[in-house]
Each structure stands twice: as C-alpha cells, then as structure tokens.
Design an enzyme around this catalytic site. Structure first.
Site, PDB file in Angstrom:
ATOM      1  N   SER B  56      -3.839 -11.605  -3.879  1.00  0.00           N
ATOM      2  CA  SER B  56      -3.751 -13.016  -3.474  1.00  0.00           C
ATOM      3  C   SER B  56      -4.741 -13.972  -3.628  1.00  0.00           C
ATOM      4  CB  SER B  56      -3.578 -12.899  -1.614  1.00  0.00           C
ATOM      5  OG  SER B  56      -2.581 -12.034  -1.253  1.00  0.00           O
ATOM      6  N   HIS B  58      -3.927 -16.668  -5.618  1.00  0.00           N
ATOM      7  CA  HIS B  58      -3.366 -17.203  -6.829  1.00  0.00           C
ATOM      8  C   HIS B  58      -2.353 -18.067  -6.567  1.00  0.00           C
ATOM      9  CE1 HIS B  58      -6.209 -14.777  -9.143  1.00  0.00           C
ATOM     10  NE2 HIS B  58      -5.574 -13.526  -8.878  1.00  0.00           N
ATOM     11  N   HIS B 221     -10.523 -14.513 -11.814  1.00  0.00           N
ATOM     12  CA  HIS B 221     -11.449 -14.027 -10.735  1.00  0.00           C
ATOM     13  C   HIS B 221     -12.982 -14.107 -10.852  1.00  0.00           C
ATOM     14  CE1 HIS B 221      -7.847 -11.551 -11.658  1.00  0.00           C
ATOM     15  NE2 HIS B 221      -7.495 -11.817 -10.330  1.00  0.00           N
TER      16      HIS B 221
END
Lengths: 334, 334
Positions: B56, B58, B221
C-alpha cells in the site's frame, strides 16, 4: 518548497501548453487568446455552452473539466487570480451554438467582476445570451443566513457536472441555469487545512500552521478558517466537517446525497479514503442514502495539505446529471 | 508530517474499508480475506483473470485499478510491503473463470516470493493455471544488460492495462502473458525525487534530501537513486529523464509511443504538465510519435515529491490495448 518548474513567471503558459499537447483529441487553445481553452469536438447546434474558469493552481479544476458531460470551455487565470474578461469573452464566442452560454464560477470578487463584464460584452458585441451561476458551497465562509456571501470551493465540481449534463441533454439556457442553481443550493462543503502551499513566484507559504495544528474552514487560497487547533484523528475531523454541513443543510432519513471527499493537493488517497470511511458511517447511521461517491483530488490548492467534504442533496433530476457520463482530460465517468 | 489518519496501525484496513464502501458497484472485499479485493461484476466464463498487487501507499496503484479493462482482483499489502501469499491465493480462486490467472507485479524480493508461493498453491490446491509477469521498467535500478534485475515502478500501469485489455478481448492465458511481457519489454521509466514521504507508523521521512536537492532514479520506496544534485529547472530534468530512457531503449523517427508523466504524491498537476510539455518537445524533435498521453498520479509513494516519465513503445497490438476502455474506481478511460 521545491517545484518542478522553469521560469516561475511562465508556469501557467507552460502548463497550458503541456495540457493542450497532451490532450489534442480533447481540447484546443484558441488562437484568439492563449488563456481560452475549448473542447476539441464540434458541439451540436442549439447546445447551451458551458463555460467555467478561475485562477490556476486548483487543477484538475478548472482546466481539467473540459469535455463532453462537463464544460465546453474554460478561461484560465494566473495562480489564484481570476481570468480577465478577454479570455472569458473569446471562449464564450467560441462555444456559443446559438442557444446561449452559462458561466459557472466561484463567488470571489475578481471572478464576479470579470465574468460579469465578459457577460455584458458577449451580449453587446456578439448578441450571445449569458446566464451566470455563482457557486457558494463553503459553509465556513459566511453564516447560514448569508449563503450568497459564501465562497465557492470543491462543490463547483458538482455544479459544473450538473450544468454540463443538462446542456448535453438539450436543456434550454433557462433550464440549465435553473438546475445548476438548484445544484448549488443543495451543495455544502466543509474543509480542513493541515499544511500550506507556496506560490511559484514567491516560494512563500500561503499561510502558517504550527507543526501539530490544523485549521477548520480554511479557504482554497489560504483564506482564514473558523477554528485553529491541534490536529485530531481523521474520524473526529470527519465528524466535525459532516456535523457542520448537516447543521447547515439538514438531511432526514431516506434522503439521498452524493459525497465528494476532495484532497487539497498533497494529502494521499489513503487518507481521503480513511476520511470517506467515517463520512459513510455517519450518514449510514442517520439513514441518509449515499447514491454515488467521489474520492480524490477534484479541486486543489497547489500542494496544500488537507481535504474537504462535500454533500449534494439529490432529487431525481440532479441524480440523473450526477450519474451522467463525462470525458475530460482530468475527469472521466462512464 | 501531519496525516489525516486514526490509529497508524490501522491505516490499510481503514483505507480498504472506505474504498469498498465508496465503490460498491465496482469492487468487493472477499469474506475469506480482508486484503483481497475483486471486481464486483460477474466476469465471463473463460476470461483469463488478471491479478495485481503489492504494498500500500502507491494509490491509485494497485487497489484503484480493479475493474473492466484492468485487473479483476488485487492483493493489498501493508505500506510498502508485499502482500503475503494468502490474499493472493484467495483472490486467485475468486477471479478464476477456468482459463487461468495472470499475476502482474513488480520486481521486488517480497513480491517475487509471495506471488510465487501463491501461484504454486493455486496450482496445487485449486488446479488453477497461473502465469507470472514481473514488471522491470525502472531504468535507474540496474544496467541495461540486466533488465531482469530492475525494479517495477510506474510502468506497471501500462503492463496491467495491456493484460486487462487482452483478457477482455478473450486472449488465452498464454497470449495474455505474452503480450504483457511484450509491454514490459517495451516500457522504460526514469524518475526524480524532490522530497520524502513519511510512514504513518514512524512519522520518519523515507530518505533525506537537502533543501535545494533532487535525486535522479530514486525508487518508489526511497531506494537510493543514481545521482543527487541541485534541483534543476523542469526542462533540464525532463531532458535528463528522457535521455536516459532513449539511451536504454532507442526510438527512431516514426516510431510510436504512449507517454506517462506520473506524480509521486505531492507534486502538482501544474508541474506534471510542465514536465510533459518538455517531453513532448524532445520526442517531437526526434520525430517520435506520441499516440496517447497520461499525466497525473498513477503510482505514488505516499506524499513523496517528484515525478517519473514512462515511455512504452507501441506496435499495433499494444496500441489497441493502450487505447481500450477501462472502468475502475481510480482510473476510467473511454
């Protein structure tokens, strides 16, 4: 704040240039005025033209909402500044199909003056009949008894959508104006700001908040809200926003709404869905029926942090138009 | 960084809850696993199921891309963390229509392991044939000779769209896998980071950049990029990103691409269109034809600042699928 721009004085021109080049099937910039963008399709004779506009920096509003089911044209102002009468007038001439043009815009001094002047010129110079619908959905910006003094914020999405769908259906100018005004009358928005944006030309934040502060009712250009305080959990923020809306526009069991949870720029979809979750709980507890939900960035303030909640109370006519399809570069509905 | 959340440990559950309640016509959460979301429609017997997923944070990827023309199901991980095999397996069972299921996911250790394990279990437990397509579009993450080591970032949008459209058309699993792999082979992305995001549970920034710094090739990330330096004007940033893509995937005059300029979270649409403007100029100068353009937030990293540019080289088959309609809660194409 860091920005991916070139010359800060050219951001609006370059944005428009990129936009027109990204979506040539959808939109074109008028040769008469580089701040007038109209639909690329040939609209039908007798269709009421729908014209929107306002300052830049609210994307997808207003530029992104040109296309079937929404607006036929947009006048693009500088950042957070009303477009002058000229681009409004040129766009009016371009989209008029003999049935007149409706202007939908927010209740700000500059917009009132410039759209008003353009309307007069359109009637004088080109014999185009213009109807004006001024959006006033921001509950926090004036008391209930003075709704006509309120600012227009995210609710402009619904008013534009209703006007666009009504005009596609072949409504007359008088009827498009009537139903757009009804949409505005039945729309309420409450917002919360968490962090400021900065203008490209100054780099300065648009307002100040402490590290753990939020501001209820903050305007889309950083206009002061009605209450500053410690940042609350999302559920409490949603409770407050919905409470203020329902205090202003009471909704009974069985009544039907569409909901818009709108991000102001840098707030994630994750947060918006967490806010929506609580809005749905509250409405569900009260027996208010959610007909359709919209969650995302619909009217931003550059990279401002925060969100707003908008409710539009639906009758059968408004339901049809909220459900109607749309095909714009920044908003598509099937 | 301030966030509109409740308990930081519950953000993913609450987001899913809000999402499912906002879009009941589109999606439903499986009763078997609260991290498995599938399309609400009844898909046709013999349609290849398309399953996506990943961490999650994105959004709109991956959760937002469930619907006709895109995926039939999604497995939702914690923030920036792969979903475990269980939700993948349950979603697989739910969307299989007898023709097998394709998994489309990014090239990350956790995803490789968990999707791989789920595929084995699906075949063993439920006799479902699974095809795996691993997206590797991030040019900055490994050298040209080792494309298979690259990470998957915004290009997953195109690969998912191609797989979804091919499966709608009735392609067999073998052919959906073939065309999705072709889409991945012909897709390249280069990104730039301007500012970090913070994880809800720690509140700590995902990486550090100086006030006037940017980082080329930064991962979704916060994985280190290939070059840190002073923030450049948007045109120079676009020059750099497109240069690196074309050095990796040469495109000649007359060749056709689709372009995606993707925002990482807090970067405004204004900036994205300014970047797109320069991308278009470069491709235009080289005689490379832009068939369709996508500008907006397609794969974010919470509220990270920055953007990426993706090019997919199109042949007739890919063109058809890039142009195909889609109807998902967070992505609609007509």
């Amino acid at each position: 704040m860091k920005k991916l721009i070139n010359n800060p004085n050219h951001v609006v021109e370059e944005m428009i240039d990129g936009y027109a080049k990204a979506h040539p099937q959808h939109v074109r910039v008028l040769s008469e005025n580089s701040r007038s963008i109209v639909t690329a399709r040939e609209t039908a004779d007798g269709k009421v033209g729908v014209l929107i506009g306002g300052g830049s920096g609210h994307e997808p509003a207003f530029m992104g909402y040109v296309g079937p089911g929404m607006a036929d044209g947009v006048a693009v102002g500088n950042i957070f500044a009303s477009p002058p009468p000229d681009p409004i007038l040129e766009a009016t001439k371009a989209i008029d199909k003999g049935a007149g043009v409706i202007y939908v815009y927010g209740n700000y001094a500059g917009d009132l003056m410039n759209f008003g002047m353009a309307a007069e010129l359109a009637e004088l110079e080109a014999d185009i009949q213009v109807g004006k619908v001024i959006v006033t959905d921001d509950v926090a910006s004036a008391p209930k008894e003075e709704k006509e003094k309120r600012r227009g914020i995210a609710g402009e999405f619904f008013v534009t959508k209703v006007a666009g769908a009504a005009s596609e259906k072949g409504y007359s100018l008088e009827d498009v104006v009537r139903v757009a005004n009804k949409a505005n009358d039945q729309t309420r928005t409450m917002g919360v700001g968490l962090s400021p944006c900065s203008l490209p030309q100054t780099g300065k934040p648009s307002f100040e908040l402490e590290e753990n502060e939020m501001e209820i009712g903050l305007g889309h250009h950083g206009e002061p809200g009605i209450e500053k305080g410690d940042l609350q959990p999302a559920d409490q923020v949603a409770d407050r926003l919905v409470h203020d809306i329902l205090a202003d526009m009471p909704l009974g069991e069985g009544e039907k709404v569409a909901v818009l949870v709108n991000g102001l720029g840098s707030t994630t979809k994750m947060e918006l869905y967490i806010v929506f979750r609580r809005v749905e709980q509250i409405l569900n507890e009260k027996g208010i029926q959610i007909h359709r939900s919209f969650v995302g960035d619909y009217s931003t303030s550059l990279e401002m942090g925060g969100c707003s909640v908008t409710l539009i109370k639906l009758d059968d006519e408004l339901t049809e138009f909220v459900d109607a399809p749309a095909d714009c570069p920044m908003y598509v509905q099937r």
